[in-house]
Design a protein around this motif. Structure first.
Motif, short mmCIF file in Angstrom:
data_model
loop_
_atom_site.label_atom_id
_atom_site.label_comp_id
_atom_site.label_asym_id
_atom_site.label_seq_id
_atom_site.Cartn_x
_atom_site.Cartn_y
_atom_site.Cartn_z
N LYS A 61 20.31 -45.62 -42.41
CA LYS A 61 21.71 -46.05 -42.54
C LYS A 61 22.48 -45.85 -41.23
CE LYS A 61 22.62 -43.53 -46.12
NZ LYS A 61 21.24 -43.09 -46.24
N SER A 112 18.14 -41.35 -48.23
CA SER A 112 18.33 -40.43 -47.11
C SER A 112 17.22 -40.59 -46.09
CB SER A 112 18.35 -39.00 -47.63
OG SER A 112 19.39 -38.85 -48.56
N ASP A 144 27.23 -43.58 -44.15
CA ASP A 144 26.58 -42.87 -45.26
C ASP A 144 27.18 -43.18 -46.64
OD1 ASP A 144 24.45 -40.95 -45.84
OD2 ASP A 144 26.03 -39.58 -46.47
N HIS A 190 26.09 -44.73 -51.87
CA HIS A 190 25.40 -44.14 -50.72
C HIS A 190 25.09 -45.28 -49.75
CE1 HIS A 190 21.80 -41.45 -49.29
NE2 HIS A 190 22.86 -41.27 -48.54
N LYS A 212 28.35 -35.37 -50.30
CA LYS A 212 27.57 -35.83 -51.44
C LYS A 212 28.19 -35.39 -52.77
CE LYS A 212 25.12 -37.97 -48.75
NZ LYS A 212 23.91 -38.19 -48.12
#
Ligand code: GTP
Ligand code: SPV
Ligand code: MN
Length: 593
Positions: free
Chosen positions: A252, A248, A277, A226, A206
């Motif tokens: 995904k 999140s 991701d 993302h 991230k």
């Protein structure tokens, strides 16, 4: 190999501050990995799992207060506050370095500092970026060896003067009050201290591949998103690629490796997983959008993963996998809520305490064996559906972009934006219910543009502008869609079966991209005609499809107020196009009969 003086000097400076006993360079070899694994087993940092059933697999338990990303302790440190934007916590670089230095100072005494050179993206691709992470955690080293391409070959690629992101991580005392995740985009630097959890500490993920990379992408004219990326081979043999941004823990990983429903598989549908991701997307010389997955592993949500929901993941995580905060069974294998089979009669829970399925907390709620955000780290190469283009230097051409969130009401199963700028508005106005992937009140709906709210390393007003400009530079920009697998009926049940069945929706999306199917024009975009969603063999009640596709005018009108409140936070900096799109939608809703 000529030394990289800047790199060596920076390692030196960090060592002077953190005072490790030793410095060890990670070379990416099996021998070194084995030695580090043994050491972590000896100290209890890792627990060996049943090597017959789960070869090469280990369990790690984090500190109790360190089980998810801590967004309130994550900062963008730019000289000007406005460059970080209302979407980020901000500190000045001076203050950031000073506060973190006080925690880093001497924090590696008695410990080893590992130096991990890593590449995000295939080593040597012009799409890739190199980082070097310094860390005092073997868990971080072993995870980075799965999640990134790491070791000596990256140093060779870096040469004597190559650019790299300086990533410093230290566990310090794992104290929530002495934890900071700091990004200095103007210095290409990340400092993370006081945590040992996933997205806080695997700095390639991230921190680099989204927060720093989004900033670089804005300057260099590309996108760091993302997003999962997957290819779908249709019965005509052509593979089309989709990129999808969901917040999140909103699906995904599951979508990226979905197994086609039986009937569709028989017709010849196949799925190729490129990424689960993060996507880096560039406009190539053909003026189309191409995507690579900068990662080489997945750090996936364990609960809910089973042979029915995600058989590809189950295969991938049966060897060479690090499990974090799952339940340990007496036979040395692992379990989590909604894993295959019945809950074990007993085990050791993620906290390290004896657990039985009937355990309840003070309020009478069952105590889960695995943490809700427990995870597995596994190499993408072990995913049976992995794309043959994973290591390709410029990746795959993107035909469609999907945005989506967890919305119990409002958002239909799928709709298509009218064009690129409208699609940017659709992405910018996304919202989703909060999940266990981040610290904070669960279930609360928050606006999460393009699923990037926690990950955009600069002012989101400029990010929207960047998206708008990208559209103008392409000859045939990908079509943009919004999906919602999570719509519920009044009794709180999901209306849509989800998982592999989502391919039925993707199939409509691909048909739209190829101009093969008509749609209903609604104020929010093009919605499928109910008969165009293939529901053959699904256990849906009569009228469910209509409920899934409904565009409730009153709910949308109420949503408009929440969107404009959100937009107002960006003041003058918000592109005028966003307000123009907003007003156009407002008018279309007013005209709706
Ligand atoms: P991050 O790794 O945090 O970015 O999460 P992610 O977006 O990759 O989410 P993931 O695929 O791991 O799914 C998160 C949770 O949502 C899991 O518990 C899944 O079982 C559940 N889930 C995923 N897809 C679907 C779906 O289509 N329908 C429903 N109802 N649940 C889903
Ligand atoms: C997410 O939260 O979006 C994740 C997990 O993918 S973490 O790496 O912890 O950020
Ligand atoms: Mn994620």
């Amino acid at each position: 190999m000529a030394p990289h003086e800047n790199l060596e000097q920076w390692v030196d400076e960090c060592a002077k501050m953190c005072r490790p006993d030793r410095i060890v360079w990670i070379d990416g070899s099996e021998e070194q990995k084995r030695a580090l694994t043994s050491e972590a087993l000896a100290t209890g940092e890792l627990i060996e799992l049943n090597q017959e059933q789960l070869p090469g697999c280990y369990l790690h338990r984090t500190a109790l207060n360190d089980v998810a990303r801590t967004e309130h302790l994550t900062f963008i440190c730019t000289r000007l506050k406005d460059d970080a934007g209302p979407n980020n916590n901000w500190m000045s670089p001076e203050q950031g370095y000073r506060k973190a230095r006080a925690i880093f100072d001497g924090s590696m005494r008695g410990r080893v500092m590992y130096v991990i050179p890593f590449s995000m993206g295939p080593v040597g691709s012009p799409f890739s970026k190199i980082g070097v992470e310094l860390t005092d955690s073997i868990y971080v080293v072993l995870n980075m060896l799965i999640m990134t391409r790491a070791g000596t070959e990256v140093l060779e690629q870096l040469g004597a003067a190559g650019e790299f992101t300086k990533c410093l991580h230290g566990k310090a005392d794992l104290d929530l009050n002495r934890r900071l995740i700091l990004h200095f985009p103007e210095d290409n630097t990340i400092w993370s201290v006081g945590s040992g959890y996933g997205g806080n500490v695997l700095l390639g993920k991230k921190c680099l591949a989204l927060r720093i990379a989004s900033y670089l992408g804005m300057q260099e004219g590309w996108l760091a998103e993302h997003m999962l990326v997957l290819g779908i081979e249709r019965p005509d043999g052509r593979i089309m690629y989709l990129a999808a941004a969901f917040p999140s823990a909103c699906g995904k990983t599951n979508l990226a490796m979905l197994r086609p429903p039986e009937a569709m598989r028989a017709k010849g549908y196949r799925v190729f997983t490129v990424g689960d991701d993060i996507a880096w997307m560039r406009i190539d010389t053909d003026r189309r959008l191409w995507a690579i997955n900068p990662e080489s592993g997945m750090f996936g949500v364990a609960p809910g993963t089973n042979a029915k929901t995600n058989p590809n993941a189950m295969t991938a995580i049966s060897r060479n996998t690090i499990y974090t905060n799952v339940l340990l069974k007496p036979d040395g294998t692992v379990w989590w809520e909604d894993d295959d089979g019945d809950p074990p009669a007993k085990g050791i829970d993620w906290r390290g305490e004896p657990w039985t399925p009937d355990r309840k907390d003070d309020t009478g709620e069952p105590i889960p064996g695995a943490n809700a955000n427990s995870r597995y780290t596994a190499p993408l190469s072990q995913v049976p559906s992995i794309s043959f283009r994973l290591e390709h230097h410029h990746g795959v051409p993107i035909d469609a972009i999907l945005f989506g969130g967890r919305r119990a009401s409002l958002a239909p199963l799928v709709f298509e934006a009218f064009n690129w700028p409208h699609g940017v508005y659709v992405g910018a106005t996304m919202a989703s219910e909060r999940t266990a992937a981040q610290y904070g009140a669960q279930g609360e709906v928050r606006r999460d543009p393009m699923a990037m709210l926690p990950f955009c390393g600069y002012n989101m007003a400029d990010y929207f502008e960047h998206w708008l400009r990208m559209g103008v530079r392409m000859v045939k920009p990908p079509r943009i869609f919004h999906v919602n697998w999570f719509r519920k009926d009044p009794e709180g049940r999901f209306l849509w079966p989800g998982y592999g069945e989502n391919l039925r929706v993707l199939d409509w999306i691909l048909a739209r991209c190829k101009g093969e199917v008509e749609a209903e024009r609604t104020p929010i975009g093009f919605v499928p005609k109910p008969e165009d969603i293939n529901t053959e063999g699904l256990d849906l009640a009569p009228g469910d499809v209509e409920k899934l596709l409904a565009v409730p005018r009153d709910e949308w009108t109420a949503e408009m107020g929440r969107i404009s409140e959100f937009f107002k936070k960006f003041g003058e900096r918000l592109p005028a196009e966003m307000w123009a799109q907003h007003q156009a939608l407002q008018r279309r809703l007013e005209l709706m009969s």
